[in-house]
Design a protein around this motif. Sequence first.
Motif, mmCIF file in Angstrom:
data_model
loop_
_atom_site.group_PDB
_atom_site.id
_atom_site.type_symbol
_atom_site.label_atom_id
_atom_site.label_comp_id
_atom_site.label_asym_id
_atom_site.label_seq_id
_atom_site.Cartn_x
_atom_site.Cartn_y
_atom_site.Cartn_z
ATOM 1 N N LYS A 1 -52.290 1.740 50.652
ATOM 2 C CA LYS A 1 -53.142 2.563 51.516
ATOM 3 C C LYS A 1 -54.433 2.725 50.503
ATOM 4 O O LYS A 1 -55.662 2.875 51.348
ATOM 5 N N ARG A 2 -54.624 2.802 49.503
ATOM 6 C CA ARG A 2 -55.760 2.884 48.591
ATOM 7 C C ARG A 2 -56.577 1.572 48.757
ATOM 8 O O ARG A 2 -57.813 1.679 48.331
ATOM 9 N N MET A 3 -56.046 0.424 49.076
ATOM 10 C CA MET A 3 -56.786 -0.779 49.345
ATOM 11 C C MET A 3 -57.070 -0.868 50.822
ATOM 12 O O MET A 3 -58.224 -1.900 50.677
ATOM 13 N N GLU A 4 -57.023 -0.138 51.651
ATOM 14 C CA GLU A 4 -57.511 -0.285 52.773
ATOM 15 C C GLU A 4 -58.964 -0.271 52.931
ATOM 16 O O GLU A 4 -59.569 -1.057 54.010
ATOM 17 N N ASP A 5 -59.681 0.635 52.426
ATOM 18 C CA ASP A 5 -61.112 0.892 52.590
ATOM 19 C C ASP A 5 -61.824 -0.486 52.295
ATOM 20 O O ASP A 5 -62.746 -0.999 52.758
ATOM 21 N N ALA A 6 -61.389 -1.118 51.100
ATOM 22 C CA ALA A 6 -62.077 -2.415 50.608
ATOM 23 C C ALA A 6 -61.753 -3.279 51.872
ATOM 24 O O ALA A 6 -62.664 -4.203 52.032
ATOM 25 N N PHE A 7 -60.545 -3.670 52.391
ATOM 26 C CA PHE A 7 -60.401 -4.519 53.364
ATOM 27 C C PHE A 7 -61.328 -4.091 54.488
ATOM 28 O O PHE A 7 -61.786 -5.296 55.094
ATOM 29 N N ASP A 8 -61.568 -2.885 54.886
ATOM 30 C CA ASP A 8 -62.479 -2.852 55.974
ATOM 31 C C ASP A 8 -63.728 -3.235 55.604
ATOM 32 O O ASP A 8 -64.434 -3.735 56.513
ATOM 33 N N ARG A 9 -64.034 -3.127 54.540
ATOM 34 C CA ARG A 9 -65.661 -3.331 54.212
ATOM 35 C C ARG A 9 -65.643 -4.697 54.169
ATOM 36 O O ARG A 9 -66.640 -5.274 54.507
ATOM 37 N N PHE B 1 -54.884 0.092 40.026
ATOM 38 C CA PHE B 1 -56.104 0.294 40.614
ATOM 39 C C PHE B 1 -56.318 1.377 41.379
ATOM 40 O O PHE B 1 -55.347 2.092 42.293
ATOM 41 N N ILE B 2 -57.360 2.322 41.286
ATOM 42 C CA ILE B 2 -57.675 3.524 41.844
ATOM 43 C C ILE B 2 -57.895 3.098 43.277
ATOM 44 O O ILE B 2 -57.503 3.893 44.365
ATOM 45 N N ASP B 3 -58.630 2.076 43.593
ATOM 46 C CA ASP B 3 -58.605 1.719 44.904
ATOM 47 C C ASP B 3 -59.221 -0.051 44.947
ATOM 48 O O ASP B 3 -58.808 -0.486 43.801
ATOM 49 N N GLY B 4 -59.704 -0.351 45.978
ATOM 50 C CA GLY B 4 -59.709 -1.739 45.752
ATOM 51 C C GLY B 4 -60.748 -2.351 44.857
ATOM 52 O O GLY B 4 -60.661 -3.667 44.470
ATOM 53 N N ARG C 1 -67.525 2.149 38.703
ATOM 54 C CA ARG C 1 -66.565 1.132 38.178
ATOM 55 C C ARG C 1 -66.257 1.395 36.961
ATOM 56 O O ARG C 1 -65.319 0.619 36.296
ATOM 57 N N THR C 2 -66.975 2.013 36.051
ATOM 58 C CA THR C 2 -66.789 2.059 34.584
ATOM 59 C C THR C 2 -66.330 3.521 34.280
ATOM 60 O O THR C 2 -66.190 3.716 32.967
ATOM 61 N N LEU C 3 -66.028 4.253 35.134
ATOM 62 C CA LEU C 3 -65.818 5.869 35.031
ATOM 63 C C LEU C 3 -64.539 5.912 34.182
ATOM 64 O O LEU C 3 -64.096 7.115 33.809
ATOM 65 N N ASP C 4 -63.632 4.882 34.174
ATOM 66 C CA ASP C 4 -62.369 5.085 33.308
ATOM 67 C C ASP C 4 -62.325 4.872 32.136
ATOM 68 O O ASP C 4 -61.326 4.677 31.350
ATOM 69 N N MET C 5 -63.657 4.455 31.489
ATOM 70 C CA MET C 5 -63.666 4.512 30.244
ATOM 71 C C MET C 5 -63.483 5.614 29.246
ATOM 72 O O MET C 5 -64.605 6.414 29.661
ATOM 73 N N ARG C 6 -62.456 5.857 28.568
ATOM 74 C CA ARG C 6 -62.377 6.951 27.883
ATOM 75 C C ARG C 6 -62.683 7.320 26.491
ATOM 76 O O ARG C 6 -62.810 6.331 25.808
ATOM 77 N N SER C 7 -63.318 8.392 26.051
ATOM 78 C CA SER C 7 -63.793 8.461 24.643
ATOM 79 C C SER C 7 -62.478 8.255 23.662
ATOM 80 O O SER C 7 -62.446 7.631 22.645
#
Length: 378
Positions: free
Chosen positions: A228-236, A329-332, A83-89
């Motif tokens: 569609k990108r949110m679906e996985d989080a809702f399932d979890r 957001f990339i996903d949820g 969740r920190t991987l979008d911090m760019r140089s």
Amino acid sequence: MQRRRHHRLWICALVAPLAIVLGIPAIIASWSGELYRMDAVIESQRGKEQSLFGSAYSSQDVPLKMGRILRDGPELLVIGSSRTLDMRSEFFRPEFSFYNGGRLASDVWVMRQALQNLPADRLPKHLLIGLDQYNFNAGSSKYHPDDITEQVVKEKFAPAEQGWERFGDVWPSVAKDLIKGKIHAPTDHGYRSVGLAAKMQASGFRNDGSYRYGGIIDHPPAERSASKRMEDAFDRIEDSEESFEHGDHLNLHALEEVGRLLDWCKERGIKVTAYFPPFAPSVIGAMRNPPHHYQYLDTLYPQVSRIFTEKGLRLFDFTQVPGSTDEQFIDGFHPSERIAGTILLKMAEEDPVAGEISDAERLRMLLSQSQDPLVLVP
């Protein structure tokens, strides 16, 4: 002679299918870089040529990140989960050498152990920490200090398997994906790529340690489906699993570990800024709406921020970012570059330590100029 000839043909008939089953996956695995040597990957990412490392069949994030930090000793290090991987140089002042160590230490219990694996001359001067909320949920985090043995730490930071040592694990997956038609010609994305995910989807770790989600961001915004990108989080959430386990109280051992981490950094002169990464609006809304299965969130920030305050430090709560949308957001629960830039600018404006390392002027420019809900840096 005739009998020998028949014997040779019989052997060939037996061997040929095996050669095809093993040979074609071997060629693809070798060509794609899936049989990489980690030391070669690390050296290629230290150069000026932009590269992507994205394996489709293994998670070698820890050896990659640890290897880069050991070689370069960046002054400014991001540490946390994916969740920190979008911090760019590009978000930070150029006078600081930067590396995104996201996924080196995804859990609070292993952050201090990761830093303790570094020689003194490879420790960062500035540490930006992403603390995942669910690390403190007693319903999912079973952390206890007595469980962190020397063997556990050794296994966590074990060296990567190298080259053809990995073929036995890789070839069945390559063969299966070939049959399913999932393997196709490489994508022309301008990066030197290692690994099938990098070659086919332009997805992988950049030179600065950040992650490029090519399978999502390379589609025009109008063709992306946020729902569609949110679906996985809702399932979890519904199934109470994989970082979304239901919980009503905090793991006190995790709170104590945060205090130990901060003390360890202070003793070594490491400046710290920390934050709770955001969830997509619809996802955090579902987590907080009745039936309220995530009551641990109600006391999380007050409890953890008190530890930071007592040590003269600041913890930012970005569990929910005002004005954000699911499209950003990339996903949820993985923020995009736009969200990462937004929260970093907020930190820079309110915290002197974050302001010292962040390029606030450039962040404002990127946020105002980009029309893409996910991408700030082309």
